[in-house]
Every structure is written in C-alpha cells, then in structure tokens.
Scaffold this active site. Structure first.
Site, PDB file in Angstrom:
ATOM      1  N   ASP A 101      25.675 120.403  48.543  1.00  0.00           N
ATOM      2  CA  ASP A 101      26.859 120.409  47.668  1.00  0.00           C
ATOM      3  C   ASP A 101      27.560 121.771  47.744  1.00  0.00           C
ATOM      4  OD1 ASP A 101      24.315 120.803  46.622  1.00  0.00           O
ATOM      5  OD2 ASP A 101      24.923 120.571  44.547  1.00  0.00           O
TER       6      ASP A 101
ATOM      7  N   ASP B 235      27.977 112.621  57.439  1.00  0.00           N
ATOM      8  CA  ASP B 235      29.100 111.692  57.403  1.00  0.00           C
ATOM      9  C   ASP B 235      30.187 112.253  56.485  1.00  0.00           C
ATOM     10  OD1 ASP B 235      30.600 109.437  57.717  1.00  0.00           O
ATOM     11  OD2 ASP B 235      29.276 108.086  56.643  1.00  0.00           O
TER      12      ASP B 235
ATOM     13  N   LYS C 278      19.690 118.453  50.731  1.00  0.00           N
ATOM     14  CA  LYS C 278      19.522 118.322  49.285  1.00  0.00           C
ATOM     15  C   LYS C 278      18.017 118.387  48.988  1.00  0.00           C
ATOM     16  CE  LYS C 278      21.582 117.683  45.323  1.00  0.00           C
ATOM     17  NZ  LYS C 278      22.481 118.691  44.757  1.00  0.00           N
TER      18      LYS C 278
ATOM     19  N   TYR D  46      21.128 105.319  56.260  1.00  0.00           N
ATOM     20  CA  TYR D  46      21.850 104.483  57.206  1.00  0.00           C
ATOM     21  C   TYR D  46      20.921 103.604  58.043  1.00  0.00           C
ATOM     22  CZ  TYR D  46      26.018 107.124  56.034  1.00  0.00           C
ATOM     23  OH  TYR D  46      27.069 107.696  55.370  1.00  0.00           O
TER      24      TYR D  46
END
Ligand code: NAP
Length: 486
Positions: free
Chosen positions: A211, A235, A178, A131
């Site tokens: 995930d 987000d 991740k 972002y």
C-alpha cells in the site's frame, strides 16, 4: 541465433482494437527488416463463438508449441459464452511465470510527472496467488478464494527480476508485499526475496509494503527502478504505473516463461474505438520491441525504438489519447504508423537510450518438492463449519463433542477473529466458523485416525465444509493465529 536469422512468431491479431494495433506494429517491425515470419492464428471472441470454451483452438496451441513466441493483440472475454479468459488460458497453458511491465516517460506525452524521468519496470508473478482462481462457496452466503504462493513460483519471478535489473543496467529491485498481514503467503514471497537478493550484491534490494508502494509511486515514482511483486499486487500497481506516463496506450508487457514468451499491450480491446483507425498502437509496438530483444534481435529493437521516440519527439503525429480525439490535431493510427516507418534509421535527440544485454531467464529444477523439512508433525486441525448458532452456543457444543478424543477445542473464530472463548470483541458473525482443535498432548504427532474420529463426532451435530491440518515444519507452526488468539 544470429541476428539476421528468420524467426517464426505466432501472431494473434485479437479482438476490438487488437487487429489495428497489431497491423501497425507488424508493418513497423517488417519495415525494420527484423526477419520475423508471422504465423497468423486465432484466439478470443471469434473462437468462443465457434463453441470452443477456452477461446484458444488447437491450431493456435500447435503453432505456439512450434514457435515458442507469441505476439498478440488484446482478447475480449465475452459475457454469456466461454467460461475463462482466453488471455489467462494462454498465460497459464504455457507457464509464463513472469509478467514484465516497463513504463518510461515518453517524449511529447505531457503528464503531471513530465520531466521527472520515470523509467521503471513492474515484474509481476503471473500464475499463482488469488489468480489461481480456486474459489468455493463455503456456505450459501460466504465465498472463499485460495491465495496460493509457492517458494518455487516466488523464486522464479524474483530471480528473473534481478536478472532483468542486470540486463538493463538498473540499480535496485524493490519487493512489494503485504507480508505484515499475510505472514505465510506474502511472507513467503518476502523471505524468498531476501534470500535470493544475497546472490545479487551489485543490485540494491529493498522491501516496501504494497500500500505504501502505491503511495510512493504517486508521490515520488522516480525512486523506483524494478518492482517485483505477487500477482494481484502487480496487476493493480502496473495499471497505476501506466497512468503515470500517459495511460494504457503506452504500456507494453512481456509474459515470460522457460518455454514460451507472450508479448502484448497491458490494455484491452477498447471496443468503442474498434475499426475507427484512431487508437494509439504504441503499447503494442513497444511490446514488439520487448519481443525483438527477447529473440536476440537487439539491432532491430533499437531501430524501432529510436524511430518511435523520434516520432514522439517531433510531435507532428500523435494519437487522440495524447492530444484529444476532438482537437483536430490527432493523427490516425495509420498516419502515426507511417511516420514511425519514415523515421526508421533516425536517432532521438532528447530521450536517453538504455543499453540492453540478453536477459537470462532463471530455470529451477522441475522437482515439484522445493522444501524438505528435517522434521514435521501434525499438531491439530481447523474444521470450518456452517452454523446458524452464536459462538456462546457453538463453543460448548464443540467442547462436549471432543470428549474422549485426542484433541481439545482451542478456539473458534469468525472471519479470522476469535469469538470463543469470548474475548469481549464486538463481532457481527456470519454462518462460517473456523473451529481450531489441538492435541491434548502438546508433544503428540496426531494420526489421521485421531482427526477422523473428531470429524465424525463434530459431523453428528454440525455441517462441516472444509478441513485444514495444522502442521509444524522444523518446529515452526505452519499456520497463523486468529486475531485475539493466545
Ligand atoms: P481497455 O480495453 O484497456 O480500455 C479502457 C480504456 O483505456 C479505453 O476506453 C481507453 O480510454 C483506454 N485505452 C486502452 N487502450 C488504448 C489505446 N491503445 N489507445 C488509446 N486509449 C486506449 O479496458 P476495458 O474496457 O476494461 O476492457 C475491454 C475488454 O478488453 C474486456 O473484454 C477485457 O476483458 C479485455 N482485456 C483484455 C486484455 C488482454 O487481452 N490482455 C487486457 C485487459 C482487458 P478512454 O475511454 O479514456 O479513451
């Protein structure tokens, strides 16, 4: 600040359903005698239309510099005029580095999870990551977005997550990353989490791959208390958590920084409902409750929260997103607001109430350099080139060009997978190659002149688009290997 002192807050009604939500929350907060002086300011669509490309005029910025606290409705990002989102501009202009998004099971709001006691907070890093919006077309057909994660940015938001857990009497903080794939960026966040967690032995700290975090949130959301995560992960996860408790109408947020805080709903301008007096203002009201606690007005916050919970427990006035807009049972936004005001002073009967302490927002030294290694050296360079050639043609050409230089070709990759020397992989190449050159002398600390000489050579035959030094800090490589690279 004494609880009864008047405090000035910048109030931005916003676009679409924003003014209706803000009016509802403002009436309730005023009726609770919270002692807020509102400085009403503009931002968003009306400002874009005046030709101010940021969507945030100087008067609004001046007001925020004065009040240091913003209560706002959602802002639309119109297509066709204005370039950036005015929301993102506000968050970034004032370095609100943490986005705090709590969700809890609401009484009288049936969901598939009702009765399981969901009560968790997503703490999302708010400034960095993808972002930062640093994007380039590297070739006419290949785009790149830089994922920037700093140890300083990570540490600030992670410390805030632990402080929040303490202030709200929560037991655990989960870090969702991740890092199994992005070992340096997401890995920096994870390693910083593990280091900071040691200073909070009273809070259980654990890591979950993002995930699986999404999977676990749907399967067993009650296992989570606080989740701290990077910007994009947060987000996505926080929209998921909003849906668990009844939707965006119930999801508040606080953007917290060292200088300024911005309180707003997670939802947007929902233009199809604008001006119809039907939308659910709860998310904005709850953002107001977060703001009152931030300002040290704990009594007023509890008063508003209790009145809201009592109204939902009674179930007489609920908005269309809960009972169905066409059901004939839906209250208008105004009726719902009036009911909450009438319930000020009452205490919920069935809903557990949490005890809150003041939140201490961590402040790190302003020195931009956070990590000083005791040794460093340049061991090679990645040159990214745009080329229509196949790897079997490109590789030998590059090898030839390195002759007589301090570097040799180690490998060529295409979108992260080694394609030269050939490893037998099946790759549908694009015209964007990363060509990795390393020092012929494994102990060398390459000089810029060595790199310039190589780049000049490569440029005689190929179009280079991007260059990245390969560095080692404290003997550890500051770069990852390609898939298939030895
Ligand atoms: P949205 O405005 O959040 O609306 C999506 C849907 O969520 C609505 O159609 C509605 O669902 C439901 N919803 C949202 N708020 C609600 C409320 N208070 N009460 C009841 N239902 C509510 O998302 P969007 O349509 O993607 O975005 C519209 C504009 O808002 C865009 O310009 C976007 O850039 C902007 N935006 C601003 C912010 C911000 O200012 N922080 C945040 C997000 C988006 P149903 O249709 O199912 O009834």
């Amino acid at each position: 600040m004494a609880p009864n002192d008047k405090i000035a807050v910048t109030l931005i009604p916003g676009d679409g359903i924003g003014p209706e939500c803000i009016e509802s929350a403002r009436r309730i907060i005023d009726a609770a005698g919270a002692g807020i002086e509102w400085e009403v300011c503009e931002a968003g669509e009306s400002v874009f239309k005046k030709g101010i490309p940021s969507g945030v005029p100087k008067e609004t910025i001046d007001s925020i510099h004065r009040t240091r606290c913003v209560f706002k409705g959602p802002l639309g990002t119109p297509v066709g005029y204005g370039e950036k989102s005015a929301n993102v501009t506000l968050r970034k202009l004032f370095e609100t580095f943490a986005n705090v998004r709590p969700v809890r099971e609401m009484p009288g709001v049936p969901t598939p999870y009702s009765g399981r006691g969901i009560d968790l907070v997503v703490v999302r890093e708010n400034v960095e990551d993808l972002y930062a919006g640093i994007e380039h077309m590297q070739t006419p057909g290949v785009a790149q977005c830089l994922k920037l994660i700093s140890r300083k940015g990570s540490e600030k938001v992670i410390r805030l997550a632990f402080e929040l857990a303490r202030a709200e009497g929560r037991r655990s903080v989960a870090c969702a990353t991740k890092s199994n794939i992005m070992k340096l960026t997401e890995g920096t966040f994870k390693r910083t989490f593990e280091r900071v967690a040691q200073e909070y032995p009273d809070i259980q700290a654990w890591h979950v791959i993002v995930d699986n975090c999404a999977h676990q949130l749907v399967k067993k959301p009650e296992q989570f208390d606080v989740i701290v995560t990077t910007n994009m992960n947060g987000d996505i996860l926080s929209d998921l958590t909003s849906a668990l408790i009844g939707g965006l109408g119930f999801a508040p947020s606080a953007n917290l920084g060292n200088e300024v805080a911005i309180f707003e709903a997670v939802h947007g301008t929902a233009p199809k409902y604008a001006g119809k007096n039907v939308i659910n203002p709860t998310a904005v009201i709850m953002s107001g409750i977060l703001m009152l606690r931030y300002l040290g007005k704990f009594e007023a916050a509890t008063l508003v929260e209790n009145a809201l919970l009592v109204t939902l427990e009674e179930g007489k006035y609920r908005t269309g997103d809960v009972v169905g807009y066409d059901s004939g049972l839906a209250a208008t936004t105004t009726q719902y607001t009036d009911a909450i005001i009438a319930n000020l002073g009452k205490v919920p009967q069935r809903t557990p109430v949490r005890q809150y302490k003041p939140l201490s927002i961590p402040r790190l030294p302003s020195d931009p350099v956070m990590v000083r290694p005791s040794s460093r050296r340049v061991v090679g360079v990645d040159i990214f080139i745009e080329s229509p050639l196949l790897p079997a043609e490109l590789g030998p050409s590059l090898e030839q060009l390195t002759e007589g230089t301090a570097l040799k070709l180690k490998m060529v990759s295409n979108r992260g997978t080694q394609v030269y020397p050939d490893k037998g992989t099946i790759i549908d190449c694009v015209d964007h190659y990363r060509c990795r050159f390393i020092a012929r002398d494994p102990a060398a600390d390459l000089r810029d002149e060595d790199l310039y000489q190589l780049i000049e050579r490569v440029a005689t035959a190929h179009r280079w688009v991007h260059i990245e030094k390969l560095q080692e800090f404290d003997g550890e490589p500051g770069f990852t290997k390609a898939q298939g690279e030895d």
